[in-house]
Design a protein around this motif. Structure first.
Motif, mmCIF file in Angstrom:
data_model
loop_
_atom_site.group_PDB
_atom_site.id
_atom_site.type_symbol
_atom_site.label_atom_id
_atom_site.label_comp_id
_atom_site.label_asym_id
_atom_site.label_seq_id
_atom_site.Cartn_x
_atom_site.Cartn_y
_atom_site.Cartn_z
ATOM 1 N N LEU A 379 7.621 -8.945 1.782
ATOM 2 C CA LEU A 379 6.440 -9.063 0.897
ATOM 3 C C LEU A 379 6.012 -7.705 0.361
ATOM 4 C CD1 LEU A 379 3.986 -10.493 -0.341
ATOM 5 C CD2 LEU A 379 2.850 -10.305 1.890
ATOM 6 N N LEU A 380 5.936 -6.722 1.246
ATOM 7 C CA LEU A 380 5.490 -5.397 0.818
ATOM 8 C C LEU A 380 6.497 -4.758 -0.128
ATOM 9 C CD1 LEU A 380 4.068 -4.040 4.210
ATOM 10 C CD2 LEU A 380 2.789 -4.880 2.244
ATOM 11 N N THR A 381 7.789 -4.905 0.176
ATOM 12 C CA THR A 381 8.825 -4.317 -0.674
ATOM 13 C C THR A 381 8.790 -4.932 -2.069
ATOM 14 O OG1 THR A 381 10.210 -3.936 1.271
ATOM 15 C CG2 THR A 381 11.286 -3.855 -0.895
ATOM 16 N N LEU A 382 8.678 -6.266 -2.111
ATOM 17 C CA LEU A 382 8.629 -6.967 -3.391
ATOM 18 C C LEU A 382 7.381 -6.589 -4.195
ATOM 19 C CD1 LEU A 382 9.858 -9.103 -5.279
ATOM 20 C CD2 LEU A 382 8.583 -10.847 -3.983
ATOM 21 N N ASN A 383 6.268 -6.485 -3.519
ATOM 22 C CA ASN A 383 5.008 -6.162 -4.225
ATOM 23 C C ASN A 383 5.053 -4.745 -4.805
ATOM 24 O OD1 ASN A 383 2.060 -6.859 -4.766
ATOM 25 N ND2 ASN A 383 1.850 -4.933 -3.630
ATOM 26 N N ARG A 384 5.658 -3.783 -4.028
ATOM 27 C CA ARG A 384 5.755 -2.411 -4.543
ATOM 28 C C ARG A 384 6.641 -2.362 -5.781
ATOM 29 N NH1 ARG A 384 5.498 -0.729 0.994
ATOM 30 N NH2 ARG A 384 7.780 -0.943 1.176
ATOM 31 N N ALA A 385 7.722 -3.126 -5.769
ATOM 32 C CA ALA A 385 8.642 -3.133 -6.913
ATOM 33 C C ALA A 385 7.954 -3.708 -8.153
ATOM 34 C CB ALA A 385 9.892 -3.949 -6.568
#
Length: 393
Positions: A379-385
């Motif tokens: 979730l965090l990786t996707l949101n940062r991207a």
């Protein structure tokens, strides 16, 4: 409410000026007032205080009424004296009629003034000649005609040039009591009925300065000696009007004090200027209009925070992807059903993001859609991207 700064400045200026005027050394006032309560050089307080002894009376009554009112409304003794010492002897027809009747009954009137009405002079047989003062080093001295009252060298009232005199139109009825250095009458006695008028044209001789001066101190008392020792009335109406100290209003008192009088004028001028400059229509306060709030965004943030706190990362990540793809459809008009190479190239071209970054983001979304369950890290990786993509665009 904050006080008006202009009003505060005005009040402070008035206070400072009033204190300055009150405490600064007072210069000698040489203004002739002839008032019986003035200690200034040309007041008459000294003579007024000594007059009871000179007239052999317990007191001298001050009159603050017009002649007509005093003679018609007061309880008068059988015989008395009426003294007027002023710059201008202002009386009207009613006053003169009562004054003539008063003297006719055996009373006495002393008038010492520069200006005497012609209506009085025509009846008594004289005319007061008033000449404009001239600048000179010497003045005409005055002296009495009576040898017992004459003074060697005469009396010099040097604040007056002595050129005024009384021109006699009916000399057969008049006794001259005093003359100037030219021999012109300056002090006369006119019998009228059972009484007499004493007319004198130099009121300055009765003021404090000359009554206290060793060279002229006896002049006033010699002149008054022509009045018999009777109850005496001293007129102050001609100089101070009707109201005595006990009847003075605050405004009248302010107007009689130089410092307060100037402060009064300063207040009036200041208020006028305040009304002109500070009383203009001022700009109304412009209310602060808050920009409309995006309640939808607040709602999304609140729901997302709720999902994150409950640990439902998979559901939250999928909604985040769904929301992002919806934004791409609305902004760029793309079909997000199939995320293939053609979609990636079109998105990179329309968004202005590099092909590498766009391809990496699309790959992450495809992998997330294909995953059975997404973790917090996913979730965090996707949101940062996604956030990085949005900042770039």
């Amino acid at each position: 409410m904050r006080p008006n700064k202009y009003l505060l400045i005005l009040l402070a200026t008035i206070l400072v000026y009033a204190l300055f005027e009150y405490y600064r050394p007072k210069p000698i006032n040489w203004q002739p007032t002839y008032e019986n309560d003035d200690k200034i050089p040309f007041g008459t307080k000294v003579l007024y205080d000594l007059l009871p002894e000179a007239m052999q009376q317990p007191s001298v009554r001050t009159v603050r009424l017009p002649v007509y009112n005093h003679l018609t409304e007061s309880q008068l003794p059988a015989r008395s004296n009426y003294v007027f010492i002023c710059r201008d002897f202002n009386v009207d027809g009613n006053d003169l009629r009562q004054l003539f009747a008063y003297v006719r009954k055996g009373n006495n009137v002393l008038v010492s003034a520069y200006y005497v009405p012609d209506s009085l002079g025509r009846v008594l047989g004289f005319k007061a000649e008033v000449k404009a003062p001239i600048l000179s080093d010497t003045t005409l001295v005055n002296n009495f005609v009576n040898p017992n009252l004459r003074k060697s060298g005469g009396y010099n009232f040097f604040h007056d040039d002595g050129r005024n005199f009384l021109r006699l139109t009916k000399p057969q009825n008049i006794t001259v009591l005093g003359r100037n250095a030219r021999g012109e009458p300056v002090f006369i006695r006119v019998p009228y009925g059972k009484g007499q008028f004493l007319i004198h044209n130099l009121p300055l001789a009765f003021t404090n300065y000359y009554v206290l001066s060793s060279k002229t101190s006896d002049y006033a008392f010699k002149a008054i000696s022509y009045l018999p020792a009777l109850p005496t009335y001293w007129d102050e109406y001609q100089k101070q009007g009707r109201f005595d100290e006990e009847q003075q209003s605050i405004l009248r008192y302010v107007r009689t004090q130089p410092a307060l009088n100037w402060a009064y004028y300063l207040v009036v001028v200041g208020l006028i200027m305040y009304a002109i400059f500070a009383g203009k229509r001022t700009q109304r306060v412009i209310p602060v209009v808050e920009p409309p709030q995006n309640t939808s965004l607040d709602f999304v943030k609140t729901v997302g925070r709720l999902y994150f706190q409950q640990g439902d990362h998979d559901n939250m990540a999928r909604k985040r992807m769904q929301y992002f793809l919806t934004e791409l459809r609305e902004r760029y008009g793309l079909n997000t059903t199939v995320l293939d190479r053609e979609f990636t190239e079109t998105l990179a071209r329309k968004s202005g993001v590099s092909m590498e970054e766009t391809a990496e983001l699309v790959r992450m979304i495809r992998n997330a859609q294909a995953s059975i369950s997404l973790s917090e890290y996913d979730l965090l990786t996707l949101n940062r991207a996604i956030e990085k993509f949005n900042q770039t665009t």
